[in-house]
Design a protein around this motif. Structure first.
Motif, PDB file in Angstrom:
ATOM      1  N   PHE A  96       0.816  -1.222  -0.050  1.00 32.65           N
ATOM      2  CA  PHE A  96      -0.265   0.207   0.196  1.00 32.65           C
ATOM      3  C   PHE A  96       0.599   1.091   0.089  1.00 32.65           C
ATOM      4  O   PHE A  96       0.787   2.593  -0.098  1.00 32.65           O
ATOM      5  CB  PHE A  96      -0.599  -0.151   0.720  1.00 32.65           C
ATOM      6  CG  PHE A  96      -2.344  -1.044   1.431  1.00 32.65           C
ATOM      7  CD1 PHE A  96      -3.120  -1.076  -0.259  1.00 32.65           C
ATOM      8  CD2 PHE A  96      -2.612  -1.813   1.916  1.00 32.65           C
ATOM      9  CE1 PHE A  96      -3.536  -1.934  -0.135  1.00 32.65           C
ATOM     10  CE2 PHE A  96      -3.512  -2.575   2.146  1.00 32.65           C
ATOM     11  CZ  PHE A  96      -3.730  -2.722   0.913  1.00 32.65           C
ATOM     12  N   GLN A 135      -2.922   3.883  -0.186  1.00 29.80           N
ATOM     13  CA  GLN A 135      -4.205   4.207   0.034  1.00 29.80           C
ATOM     14  C   GLN A 135      -4.196   4.588   1.303  1.00 29.80           C
ATOM     15  O   GLN A 135      -3.133   4.118   2.208  1.00 29.80           O
ATOM     16  CB  GLN A 135      -4.335   2.930   0.175  1.00 29.80           C
ATOM     17  CG  GLN A 135      -5.225   1.945  -0.595  1.00 29.80           C
ATOM     18  CD  GLN A 135      -6.200   2.169  -1.200  1.00 29.80           C
ATOM     19  OE1 GLN A 135      -7.626   2.380  -0.620  1.00 29.80           O
ATOM     20  NE2 GLN A 135      -6.122   3.156  -2.347  1.00 29.80           N
ATOM     21  N   SER A 170     -11.842   5.885   1.222  1.00 29.08           N
ATOM     22  CA  SER A 170      -9.958   5.803   1.130  1.00 29.08           C
ATOM     23  C   SER A 170     -10.252   6.228   0.490  1.00 29.08           C
ATOM     24  O   SER A 170     -10.743   6.741  -0.351  1.00 29.08           O
ATOM     25  CB  SER A 170     -10.274   4.072   1.134  1.00 29.08           C
ATOM     26  OG  SER A 170     -10.277   3.532  -0.418  1.00 29.08           O
ATOM     27  N   LEU A 218      -8.277   4.802  -6.124  1.00 29.80           N
ATOM     28  CA  LEU A 218      -8.040   3.253  -6.824  1.00 29.80           C
ATOM     29  C   LEU A 218      -7.986   2.956  -8.410  1.00 29.80           C
ATOM     30  O   LEU A 218      -8.907   4.506  -9.105  1.00 29.80           O
ATOM     31  CB  LEU A 218      -8.563   2.532  -6.323  1.00 29.80           C
ATOM     32  CG  LEU A 218      -8.270   1.268  -5.314  1.00 29.80           C
ATOM     33  CD1 LEU A 218      -9.047   0.552  -4.345  1.00 29.80           C
ATOM     34  CD2 LEU A 218      -6.335   1.388  -4.666  1.00 29.80           C
TER      35      LEU A 218
END
Length: 438
Positions: free
Chosen positions: A19, A26, A384, A387
């Motif tokens: 990550f 993230q 979050s 992506l």
């Protein structure tokens, strides 16, 4: 240049290293609504005396050694450096909720906002989000924590037939997961993202559900779970949304594939946090999760029983629980990270995300109302950073309700508020159908 590792440094887990890669960096954003005016001094004082500041992930720097490997290094906390106080309005949006969602949408495309010269968490206090003409509008606290939320899974070993089904479903789902990681991808639809979309501007909307409504639907389907209901809601809501966006352009039964995180830890590892922080529980810190592929099949919503979406979702989830798909995805990532490094592991995960269409998570929050340093909490939400998916959904339940944050690439999905309503209406139709059949 990296710094030398010392004896007390703890290496990052494979998931933690993953990550940190730029393509899938993230940051988790949690939102807490508070009933009364925010008392900054009370929050700071409470945090200084809380178990949070004994938690190693909240009190450690992320450092790299001379070989480029990341480690956690314990450090002293300067509580002031972790607070971001925003006194002035951050937007001219019509409602406080819109202001907060715009603020989070901005944070979602800037994961570098968490500086690595301090432990990776911040608390943002939006002080202006309490209008004097409406006592029910609530101030918000936004915190950013670099972590990952996830669900749970089980494997069936009861008998020979269950064992054979486990082998068969594992073979099918592992094969599909492998193909998704390499080249197999969803057909393009109005919600499709892809490489580079993680950098696109975002919008955020909230879908609100009553847990009791979900339980009404759950009651008419034997052995169904809330996750089954949520999965069915996503299937029905996306079909309804695509009916409007592409009324004549999609084939009935078209598969749209999502990703869901699955917690692989034993429950006993998470039950006693105090033992874990003293280091005598035998459990290991860090993320340990796998990934499930969640197929959604587009159906024209005007010719389908709403409960059929849940029945199909339950069938798929039951089979997934009997397979080793989640464990395989975890072991595969661990293997690639160990032998080929974080760059290759990041590329593999990035391709999997680009070859699917959405992310979905569901976290169970407190069942009873809680206090935050004397201030009643009115709701909890989570989202979050971005992506390559154009659609990311995170649901968090709290005190009888569940709010799902819907983060979208706004140039692909310009109307997330309408998508949120599609999900809300899907649950209400399922509830009405369930009550009619009782």
């Amino acid at each position: 240049m990296g710094s030398p590792a010392n004896d007390t440094d703890e290496p990052l887990t494979p998931a933690g290293r993953l990550f940190l890669q730029p393509e899938i960096n993230q940051v988790i954003h949690c939102v807490m609504g508070l009933k009364n005016q925010i008392d900054i001094d009370a929050i700071k004082s409470g945090l200084c005396n809380s178990p949070i500041l004994k938690h190693p992930r909240f009190t450690s720097l992320m450092v790299r050694d001379s070989r480029g490997f990341e480690h956690w290094r314990r450090t002293d906390i300067d509580i002031e450096s972790h607070f971001v106080i925003i006194d002035d309005p951050v937007s001219s949006a019509a409602s406080d909720e819109s202001v907060i969602n715009e603020y989070l949408a901005g944070l979602s495309i800037d994961p570098s906002s968490l500086s690595t010269d301090k432990p990776l968490w911040e608390i943002h206090l939006l002080m202006a989000q309490r209008r004097v003409d409406d006592g029910d509008d609530l101030p918000m606290m936004v915190s950013a924590i670099r972590s990952m939320s996830n669900g749970r899974t089980r494997t069936c070993w009861r008998n020979l037939w269950g064992f054979l089904l486990m082998l068969w479903f594992s073979f099918i789902y592992v094969l599909e997961f492998t193909l998704r990681s390499l080249w197999l991808r969803d057909r393009k639809t109005p919600i499709t993202g892809g490489a580079g979309v993680e950098l696109w501007p975002r919008k955020l909307a909230t879908a609100r559900f009553c847990l009791q409504d979900m339980k009404v639907v759950k009651a008419v389907l034997a052995h169904a779970t809330i996750n089954d209901i949520l999965y069915g809601i996503i299937s029905a809501g996306l079909s309804r949304y695509l009916d409007i966006r592409e009324p004549n352009g999609l084939q009935d039964g078209l598969q749209i594939t999502g990703l869901a995180m699955v917690n692989l830890r034993e429950q006993k590892e998470l039950q006693d946090l105090s033992h874990l922080m003293r280091g005598n529980s035998g459990a290991r810190w860090g993320n340990k999760f796998g990934v499930l592929l969640l197929p959604v099949y587009y159906q024209r919503s005007n010719c389908t029983d709403p409960l059929e979406y849940v029945k199909r979702a339950k069938t798929v989830m039951d089979r997934k629980k009997q397979s080793f798909e989640a464990l395989f995805s975890y072991k595969l990532g661990d293997l690639v990270m160990s032998y080929f490094g974080s760059k290759v592991a990041s590329l593999l995960n990035y391709r999997t995300i680009c070859n699917t269409s959405f992310t979905l998570s569901n976290v169970v929050g407190p069942k009873e109302e809680i206090m935050f340093y004397g201030n009643p909490v009115t709701f909890l939400r989570a989202s979050s950073s971005s992506l390559p998916h154009a659609l990311t959904m995170h649901m968090l339940s709290y005190a009888g309700r569940a709010d799902m944050q819907i983060l979208v690439a706004k140039d692909i999905i310009p109307d997330p508020e309408f998508l949120a309503k599609c999900f809300e209406d899907a649950l209400l139709e399922m509830k009405a159908q369930a009550m009619a059949g009782m």
